[in-house]
Write an enzyme that holds these catalytic residues in place. Sequence first.
Site, PDB file in Angstrom:
ATOM      1  N   ASP A 150      60.642 -38.339  46.995  1.00  0.00           N
ATOM      2  CA  ASP A 150      59.456 -37.529  47.290  1.00  0.00           C
ATOM      3  C   ASP A 150      59.912 -36.085  47.398  1.00  0.00           C
ATOM      4  O   ASP A 150      60.457 -35.654  48.413  1.00  0.00           O
ATOM      5  CB  ASP A 150      58.832 -38.015  48.604  1.00  0.00           C
ATOM      6  CG  ASP A 150      57.601 -37.208  49.013  1.00  0.00           C
ATOM      7  OD1 ASP A 150      57.366 -36.126  48.440  1.00  0.00           O
ATOM      8  OD2 ASP A 150      56.882 -37.658  49.922  1.00  0.00           O
ATOM      9  N   VAL A 151      59.714 -35.314  46.324  1.00  0.00           N
ATOM     10  CA  VAL A 151      60.161 -33.919  46.286  1.00  0.00           C
ATOM     11  C   VAL A 151      58.942 -33.039  46.039  1.00  0.00           C
ATOM     12  O   VAL A 151      58.427 -32.983  44.922  1.00  0.00           O
ATOM     13  CB  VAL A 151      61.271 -33.713  45.230  1.00  0.00           C
ATOM     14  CG1 VAL A 151      60.864 -34.223  43.858  1.00  0.00           C
ATOM     15  CG2 VAL A 151      61.707 -32.254  45.169  1.00  0.00           C
ATOM     16  N   GLU A 152      58.493 -32.377  47.085  1.00  0.00           N
ATOM     17  CA  GLU A 152      57.257 -31.596  46.988  1.00  0.00           C
ATOM     18  C   GLU A 152      57.302 -30.277  47.743  1.00  0.00           C
ATOM     19  O   GLU A 152      56.326 -29.522  47.727  1.00  0.00           O
ATOM     20  CB  GLU A 152      56.084 -32.436  47.495  1.00  0.00           C
ATOM     21  CG  GLU A 152      56.283 -32.991  48.902  1.00  0.00           C
ATOM     22  CD  GLU A 152      55.134 -33.873  49.358  1.00  0.00           C
ATOM     23  OE1 GLU A 152      54.029 -33.319  49.544  1.00  0.00           O
ATOM     24  OE2 GLU A 152      55.338 -35.095  49.521  1.00  0.00           O
ATOM     25  N   VAL A 153      58.405 -29.970  48.429  1.00  0.00           N
ATOM     26  CA  VAL A 153      58.534 -28.691  49.146  1.00  0.00           C
ATOM     27  C   VAL A 153      59.747 -27.952  48.608  1.00  0.00           C
ATOM     28  O   VAL A 153      60.792 -28.548  48.349  1.00  0.00           O
ATOM     29  CB  VAL A 153      58.660 -28.904  50.672  1.00  0.00           C
ATOM     30  CG1 VAL A 153      57.371 -29.473  51.231  1.00  0.00           C
ATOM     31  CG2 VAL A 153      59.839 -29.809  51.018  1.00  0.00           C
ATOM     32  N   TYR A 184      58.299 -38.608  42.892  1.00  0.00           N
ATOM     33  CA  TYR A 184      56.937 -38.332  43.354  1.00  0.00           C
ATOM     34  C   TYR A 184      56.802 -36.830  43.583  1.00  0.00           C
ATOM     35  O   TYR A 184      57.618 -36.209  44.275  1.00  0.00           O
ATOM     36  CB  TYR A 184      56.635 -39.054  44.668  1.00  0.00           C
ATOM     37  CG  TYR A 184      55.383 -38.540  45.362  1.00  0.00           C
ATOM     38  CD1 TYR A 184      54.131 -39.064  45.048  1.00  0.00           C
ATOM     39  CD2 TYR A 184      55.445 -37.513  46.301  1.00  0.00           C
ATOM     40  CE1 TYR A 184      52.989 -38.584  45.651  1.00  0.00           C
ATOM     41  CE2 TYR A 184      54.300 -37.030  46.920  1.00  0.00           C
ATOM     42  CZ  TYR A 184      53.078 -37.557  46.593  1.00  0.00           C
ATOM     43  OH  TYR A 184      51.939 -37.071  47.199  1.00  0.00           O
TER      44      TYR A 184
END
Length: 256
Positions: A150-153, A184
């Site tokens: 989960d890489v989103e920031v 993701y």
Amino acid sequence: MAKTRRIRKRPFIYLILAIILPGMAVIGWLWLREKQQLEFVRYEEFGIDMPVSYAMHGIDISKFQGKVNWMAVRQMQVDDIRISFAFIKATEGITRQDAAFARNWEKAGEAGIIRGAYHFFYSTRDPLKQAANFRNVVSLRSGDLPPVLDVEVHNNQPAAVIRSTARIWLEEMEKAYGVKPIIYTNIHFYETYLGKEFDEYPLWVAHYYQKDRPRSPRKWLFWQHSDIGRVNGIRTTVDFNVFQGDSAALRELCIP
């Protein structure tokens, strides 16, 4: 009188067609893709409009959903829609572990739901230590989905740093579990910070509050289309997803 040899010039039209036809094919494909209507149907039982063009529906959760009755989740079915898979938060950074993961993981498996575990990633933390955090918590077995990054920031890091650290985590996971991990994120983050360098990984896309498919030339497998859904067995709202394929394709994606 000697005969003159006629020089057969290649018709100019051939060159024009060689240029135009591939472009027309691409335009035609895009037109057909747009013509394939994405149908949403309101389901009060789920509290949201559901993209019924897809056969496989799922959720993703963390400790914030509280104590989940996984058997109730599995047994809920409205028309042909039921929850077939779930992504469960396992870890975050180098030390954090989701307090509900162990129970969610066990109970989801007992209920017969295809399960996957995800790690919330920080490019400002040691990726090897983040990989170790995930490995220490998650034991994947045959029939489970691949691990999820989960890489989103961005944490004010340049794209090069995000790419290099994410690559280390992904490679560590592939060595540990023998499958390519799933990424993701959202389309903007993917195109801005990851790009074509990661196109070989399965993609799970966040794209909601809009009644259309994620718009990207990049192929995706999972689409998180809502964050306000409801399902039996969970007291809070929950994220809803679809898989771009049938049950056989979903099983094939899982660890053998």
